[in-house]
Enzyme design. Structure first.
Site, PDB file in Angstrom:
ATOM      1  N   CYS A 121      10.248   6.554   2.087  1.00  0.00           N
ATOM      2  CA  CYS A 121      10.071   5.880   3.388  1.00  0.00           C
ATOM      3  C   CYS A 121      11.279   5.037   3.776  1.00  0.00           C
ATOM      4  CB  CYS A 121       8.812   5.024   3.374  1.00  0.00           C
ATOM      5  SG  CYS A 121       7.357   5.931   2.867  1.00  0.00           S
ATOM      6  N   HIS A 249       8.629  -0.636   8.738  1.00  0.00           N
ATOM      7  CA  HIS A 249       8.047   0.653   8.357  1.00  0.00           C
ATOM      8  C   HIS A 249       6.535   0.574   8.546  1.00  0.00           C
ATOM      9  CE1 HIS A 249       6.762   4.095   6.212  1.00  0.00           C
ATOM     10  NE2 HIS A 249       6.444   3.471   5.094  1.00  0.00           N
ATOM     11  N   ASN A 279       1.160   6.790   8.543  1.00  0.00           N
ATOM     12  CA  ASN A 279       2.447   6.568   7.884  1.00  0.00           C
ATOM     13  C   ASN A 279       3.222   7.891   7.883  1.00  0.00           C
ATOM     14  OD1 ASN A 279       4.542   6.241   6.070  1.00  0.00           O
ATOM     15  ND2 ASN A 279       3.323   5.228   4.502  1.00  0.00           N
TER      16      ASN A 279
HETATM   17  O1  UT7 Z   1       5.072   4.099   2.668  1.00  0.00           O
HETATM   18  C1  UT7 Z   1       4.625   3.594   1.460  1.00  0.00           C
HETATM   19  C2  UT7 Z   1       3.381   4.350   1.077  1.00  0.00           C
HETATM   20  N1  UT7 Z   1       2.199   3.698   0.790  1.00  0.00           N
HETATM   21  C3  UT7 Z   1       1.733   2.481   1.180  1.00  0.00           C
HETATM   22  O2  UT7 Z   1       2.353   1.720   1.840  1.00  0.00           O
HETATM   23  C4  UT7 Z   1       0.345   2.128   0.740  1.00  0.00           C
HETATM   24  C5  UT7 Z   1       0.122   0.643   0.589  1.00  0.00           C
HETATM   25  N2  UT7 Z   1      -1.275   0.401   0.209  1.00  0.00           N
HETATM   26  C6  UT7 Z   1      -2.272   0.438   1.103  1.00  0.00           C
HETATM   27  O3  UT7 Z   1      -2.063   0.678   2.285  1.00  0.00           O
HETATM   28  C7  UT7 Z   1      -3.663   0.115   0.611  1.00  0.00           C
HETATM   29  O4  UT7 Z   1      -3.609  -0.250  -0.734  1.00  0.00           O
HETATM   30  C8  UT7 Z   1      -4.661   1.291   0.784  1.00  0.00           C
HETATM   31  C9  UT7 Z   1      -4.996   1.463   2.258  1.00  0.00           C
HETATM   32  C10 UT7 Z   1      -4.091   2.578   0.235  1.00  0.00           C
HETATM   33  C11 UT7 Z   1      -5.954   1.001   0.052  1.00  0.00           C
HETATM   34  O5  UT7 Z   1      -6.498  -0.221   0.513  1.00  0.00           O
HETATM   35  P1  UT7 Z   1      -6.960  -1.335  -0.539  1.00  0.00           P
HETATM   36  O6  UT7 Z   1      -7.552  -2.414   0.252  1.00  0.00           O
HETATM   37  O7  UT7 Z   1      -5.785  -1.659  -1.404  1.00  0.00           O
HETATM   38  O8  UT7 Z   1      -8.088  -0.579  -1.331  1.00  0.00           O
HETATM   39  P2  UT7 Z   1      -8.171  -0.260  -2.882  1.00  0.00           P
HETATM   40  O9  UT7 Z   1      -7.244   0.850  -3.248  1.00  0.00           O
HETATM   41  O10 UT7 Z   1      -8.096  -1.532  -3.666  1.00  0.00           O
HETATM   42  O11 UT7 Z   1      -9.663   0.265  -2.955  1.00  0.00           O
HETATM   43  C12 UT7 Z   1     -10.767  -0.553  -2.608  1.00  0.00           C
HETATM   44  C13 UT7 Z   1     -12.014   0.313  -2.612  1.00  0.00           C
HETATM   45  C14 UT7 Z   1     -12.134   1.194  -3.844  1.00  0.00           C
HETATM   46  O12 UT7 Z   1     -13.506   1.289  -4.176  1.00  0.00           O
HETATM   47  P3  UT7 Z   1     -14.083   0.488  -5.437  1.00  0.00           P
HETATM   48  O13 UT7 Z   1     -13.287   0.973  -6.601  1.00  0.00           O
HETATM   49  O14 UT7 Z   1     -13.841  -0.951  -5.121  1.00  0.00           O
HETATM   50  O15 UT7 Z   1     -15.516   0.900  -5.436  1.00  0.00           O
HETATM   51  C15 UT7 Z   1     -11.650   2.534  -3.351  1.00  0.00           C
HETATM   52  O16 UT7 Z   1     -12.200   3.608  -4.080  1.00  0.00           O
HETATM   53  O17 UT7 Z   1     -11.967   1.194  -1.491  1.00  0.00           O
HETATM   54  C16 UT7 Z   1     -12.174   2.530  -1.937  1.00  0.00           C
HETATM   55  N3  UT7 Z   1     -11.461   3.458  -1.072  1.00  0.00           N
HETATM   56  C17 UT7 Z   1     -11.991   3.959   0.050  1.00  0.00           C
HETATM   57  N4  UT7 Z   1     -13.176   3.802   0.621  1.00  0.00           N
HETATM   58  C18 UT7 Z   1     -13.397   4.454   1.777  1.00  0.00           C
HETATM   59  C19 UT7 Z   1     -10.194   3.912  -1.216  1.00  0.00           C
HETATM   60  N5  UT7 Z   1      -9.902   4.746  -0.204  1.00  0.00           N
HETATM   61  C20 UT7 Z   1     -11.001   4.785   0.588  1.00  0.00           C
HETATM   62  C21 UT7 Z   1     -11.293   5.449   1.779  1.00  0.00           C
HETATM   63  N6  UT7 Z   1     -12.509   5.259   2.349  1.00  0.00           N
HETATM   64  N7  UT7 Z   1     -10.414   6.271   2.396  1.00  0.00           N
END
Ligand code: UT7
Length: 323
Positions: A121, A249, A279
């Site tokens: 990115c 970004h 993204n």
């Molecule tokens: O360009 C660089 C590339 N990447 C990034 O910039 C990504 C940066 N990170 C993020 O944007 C965020 O971390 C995410 C959007 C990917 C995830 O959000 P988060 O608030 O960090 O969620 P998490 O990964 O801590 O997950 C929280 C919960 C989990 O459930 P449990 O384990 O607490 O039961 C996940 O399984 O949310 C769950 N989860 C979802 N639920 C519904 C993860 N993805 C999803 C989803 N829909 N799509």
């Protein structure tokens, strides 16, 4: 140049911008029929409402359309381009590179460097820096820098942690180099890591699909974006008040919100289009620049501080003036 702002020794501005995204739109609702997720979760955790995804369009076509728009806006001829760099991790072919095929499609000169650059990115900002170095070395006046991704090909559509985030698209900039102009003063860095964000290639037995520790990448971004931004300001010997517009970004609306809150950046000085595109990795910053230019929010003379971060793990920032 405002008082106190450093007159750097070299020497590049953006002269034209363009972007192109595929027609097909995939909504959060569409994704909720493929993986266990819902519109409310995706919007609240990422700010994304939809993303554009290639069906018939190729990576090469996205590059060409964005580049043609940038060249038209710059008001120059393809023959005047002195370097062509495509920042990408998802080109149609590894060899030939997307930049080589763009040289042929646009009729760029034969005696110029054309190559792809992978800094995930951070690719577009890395490519701008490289373009500045190449133009300085060759004395040529114009460069073409494209960020283009077809991430839908390398996304695991069964993984809700990643498939909701990414989209396809291309953004391009024609840059102009002159000895008397300020440098973009790019700040680039890397902390080698193969766990936070990974897209395996031919040297592994893993499927060639994106895997990510989202929370880890989030923490990395919140740490590195402010550091990088401050480093750019320090390098240019100016303050945030000297900046006309901030372009980040587009990885997650919450990351941008945290940064603008931390630096008290007023709403009229930054922009988010992640709701529409998700993204788009290397394409995200040039798509924002192109949209802002079309909306008249970035004009001739605007100074834009831009910061990106991504897989690698990489980061980059620059202060870019518009010609
Ligand atoms: O360009 C660089 C590339 N990447 C990034 O910039 C990504 C940066 N990170 C993020 O944007 C965020 O971390 C995410 C959007 C990917 C995830 O959000 P988060 O608030 O960090 O969620 P998490 O990964 O801590 O997950 C929280 C919960 C989990 O459930 P449990 O384990 O607490 O039961 C996940 O399984 O949310 C769950 N989860 C979802 N639920 C519904 C993860 N993805 C999803 C989803 N829909 N799509």
């Amino acid at each position: 140049m405002p008082a106190g702002m450093k007159g750097n020794e070299n020497e590049m501005k953006i002269k034209g911008t363009g972007h192109y995204v595929p027609e097909k739109i995939v909504t959060n609702e569409d994704l909720s029929r493929i993986v266990e997720t819902d519109d409310a979760w995706i919007i609240s955790r990422t700010g994304i409402r939809r993303r554009h995804v290639c069906t018939a369009e190729t990576h090469g076509e996205l590059c060409r359309r964005a580049a043609e728009a940038a060249i038209a806006e710059a008001g120059i001829l393809a023959e005047e381009i002195g370097a062509c760099i495509v920042a990408t991790v998802s080109a149609d072919t590894i060899v030939p590179s997307a930049a080589c095929m763009l040289q042929r499609a646009l009729g760029l000169p034969n005696d110029i460097p054309c190559f792809d650059l992978n800094a995930a990115c951070t690719g577009f900002l890395s490519a701008l820096h490289v373009a500045e170095c190449l133009l300085r070395a060759s004395g040529r006046r114009f460069g073409l820098v494209v960020g283009c991704e077809v991430l839908s090909r390398v996304v695991n559509w069964e993984d809700r942690n990643t498939c909701i985030l990414f989209g396809d698209g291309a953004g391009a900039a024609v840059v102009e180099w002159r000895e008397e102009w300020p440098s973009i003063g790019a700040v680039l860095g890397c902390r080698g890591d193969d766990e936070l964000l990974r897209l395996p290639g031919a040297g592994t037995k893993e499927p060639p699909l994106i895997a990510m520790d989202g929370a880890g990448v989030f923490r990395f971004a919140v740490e590195m974006v402010p550091r990088c931004m401050e480093e750019v300001l320090r390098k240019h010997e100016c303050s945030a008040d000297d900046v006309d517009f901030f372009v980040f970004h587009q990885a997650n609306a919450r990351i941008i919100d945290l940064i603008v809150h931390k630096y008290h950046i007023p709403q009229e000085k930054y922009y988010k289009n992640i709701a529409e595109y998700g993204n788009t990795s290397a394409a995200s910053i040039p798509i924002v620049l192109s949209e802002l230019k079309k909306q008249g929010r970035i004009k001739s003379g605007s100074r834009v501080l831009t910061v990106g971060f991504g897989g690698g793990m990489t980061w980059g920032g620059a202060l870019i003036e518009f010609a």
